[in-house]
Design an enzyme around this catalytic site. Sequence first.
Site, PDB file in Angstrom:
ATOM      1  N   SER A  10       0.857  -1.176   0.000  1.00  0.00           N
ATOM      2  CA  SER A  10       0.000   0.000   0.000  1.00  0.00           C
ATOM      3  C   SER A  10       0.896   1.230   0.000  1.00  0.00           C
ATOM      4  O   SER A  10       2.057   1.169   0.403  1.00  0.00           O
ATOM      5  CB  SER A  10      -0.961   0.010   1.195  1.00  0.00           C
ATOM      6  N   TYR A  44      -4.270  14.045   5.554  1.00  0.00           N
ATOM      7  CA  TYR A  44      -5.238  15.092   5.892  1.00  0.00           C
ATOM      8  C   TYR A  44      -4.554  16.034   6.856  1.00  0.00           C
ATOM      9  O   TYR A  44      -3.990  15.587   7.861  1.00  0.00           O
ATOM     10  CB  TYR A  44      -6.452  14.434   6.553  1.00  0.00           C
ATOM     11  N   ALA A  46      -3.445  19.113   9.562  1.00  0.00           N
ATOM     12  CA  ALA A  46      -3.793  19.400  10.955  1.00  0.00           C
ATOM     13  C   ALA A  46      -5.051  20.245  11.026  1.00  0.00           C
ATOM     14  O   ALA A  46      -5.160  21.289  10.391  1.00  0.00           O
ATOM     15  CB  ALA A  46      -2.632  20.130  11.640  1.00  0.00           C
ATOM     16  N   HIS A  71      -7.142   9.580   5.057  1.00  0.00           N
ATOM     17  CA  HIS A  71      -6.850   9.817   6.465  1.00  0.00           C
ATOM     18  C   HIS A  71      -7.968  10.675   7.045  1.00  0.00           C
ATOM     19  O   HIS A  71      -8.477  11.582   6.382  1.00  0.00           O
ATOM     20  CB  HIS A  71      -5.521  10.558   6.639  1.00  0.00           C
ATOM     21  N   ARG A 101      -5.499  10.691  15.390  1.00  0.00           N
ATOM     22  CA  ARG A 101      -5.747  11.849  16.227  1.00  0.00           C
ATOM     23  C   ARG A 101      -5.421  13.119  15.471  1.00  0.00           C
ATOM     24  O   ARG A 101      -6.198  14.063  15.425  1.00  0.00           O
ATOM     25  CB  ARG A 101      -4.912  11.786  17.513  1.00  0.00           C
ATOM     26  N   GLY A 102      -4.253  13.161  14.871  1.00  0.00           N
ATOM     27  CA  GLY A 102      -3.812  14.354  14.174  1.00  0.00           C
ATOM     28  C   GLY A 102      -3.250  15.388  15.131  1.00  0.00           C
ATOM     29  O   GLY A 102      -3.251  15.204  16.354  1.00  0.00           O
ATOM     30  N   ALA A 119      -7.494   9.267  18.922  1.00  0.00           N
ATOM     31  CA  ALA A 119      -7.920   8.414  17.812  1.00  0.00           C
ATOM     32  C   ALA A 119      -8.870   7.317  18.286  1.00  0.00           C
ATOM     33  O   ALA A 119      -9.779   6.915  17.555  1.00  0.00           O
ATOM     34  CB  ALA A 119      -6.700   7.792  17.135  1.00  0.00           C
ATOM     35  N   TYR A 141       3.316   2.802  16.827  1.00  0.00           N
ATOM     36  CA  TYR A 141       4.631   3.420  16.987  1.00  0.00           C
ATOM     37  C   TYR A 141       5.624   2.431  17.597  1.00  0.00           C
ATOM     38  O   TYR A 141       5.742   2.341  18.825  1.00  0.00           O
ATOM     39  CB  TYR A 141       4.523   4.675  17.863  1.00  0.00           C
ATOM     40  N   LYS A 161      -7.071   1.533  21.285  1.00  0.00           N
ATOM     41  CA  LYS A 161      -7.533   1.841  19.926  1.00  0.00           C
ATOM     42  C   LYS A 161      -8.036   0.587  19.223  1.00  0.00           C
ATOM     43  O   LYS A 161      -9.073   0.609  18.551  1.00  0.00           O
ATOM     44  CB  LYS A 161      -6.403   2.457  19.104  1.00  0.00           C
ATOM     45  N   PHE A 212      11.929  15.598   9.341  1.00  0.00           N
ATOM     46  CA  PHE A 212      10.737  14.792   9.605  1.00  0.00           C
ATOM     47  C   PHE A 212      10.920  13.950  10.863  1.00  0.00           C
ATOM     48  O   PHE A 212      10.024  13.859  11.705  1.00  0.00           O
ATOM     49  CB  PHE A 212      10.444  13.860   8.426  1.00  0.00           C
TER      50      PHE A 212
END
Length: 292
Positions: A10, A44, A46, A71, A101-102, A119, A141, A161, A212
Amino acid sequence: MTKHLQDTLSFEVFPPKTDEGMTKLKRAVTQLNQLKPLYFSCTYGAGGSTRERTFETVSWLREQGIETAPHLACIGSGKEEIRDIVEHYSQQGITRLVALRGDLPSGMGRPDRGTFRYASELVAYLREAYGQQFSIEVAAYPEFHPQAASASADLEHFKHKVACGADTAITQYFYNADAYFAFVDACEKQGIAVPIIPGIMPITNYSQLARFSDACGAEIPRWIRRRLEAFGEDREAIRAFGHDVVLKLCERLVAGGAPGLHFYTMNQAKPILALCTDLGVTPKLAGDAAAD
């Protein structure tokens, strides 16, 4: 290895800010789609800062007949706003969502009362409101969320989650396979049974990658940092070294039983096609797939 990967690849793309960027994205997606991935996800911004551009990108992907997983970042959004977005996607035949969550946009304080904070709350709402209409992907993570109080707390958040209804997890990118396998083992011991797909970030630009990584908490192992620093501005050397590092990472992940690979494409096809070719996955259609 090839058949397994062919069925489970993906790719993530982001909504471009300019017409030129959209042209480049369309070219990259057309090339990458020759690999017949399971789906493309689309980010998507913030607080919904790229909402219209995300809608535009998702609409184009769907017009091409491409399976798409938008997203859905929830922090700072209320149920009505989320419902409107999900209904929009439902009308497009979307069956897969990446629930996150973002981050709050710069300058915005804490979310208002009544909005989603985590999330897990978004996942629970989606399951309550839509049942099994959508396959729900969430983030994981292996090197722990940068805001987590501890490794055990981070694992508990992830477990929650999944309990709220997540089907699959996609990890933050990493370059230490041991971190991924240790995380999967810890999840199994906690009874977390969803597939955990490694997120893969190609290495093509060291300064960008370092920026990043510092922001998201992904570790670049010291030996990789030092080698990349030594190349200076030699982009070809950086790309060649980065290709070898990420290729070996992917090979170890697949050999170790990872259920798929999710590539963070940065809207570029060439690095991903090179990795997939060396992994034994090649385009299904004729043409100059390697051009970028």
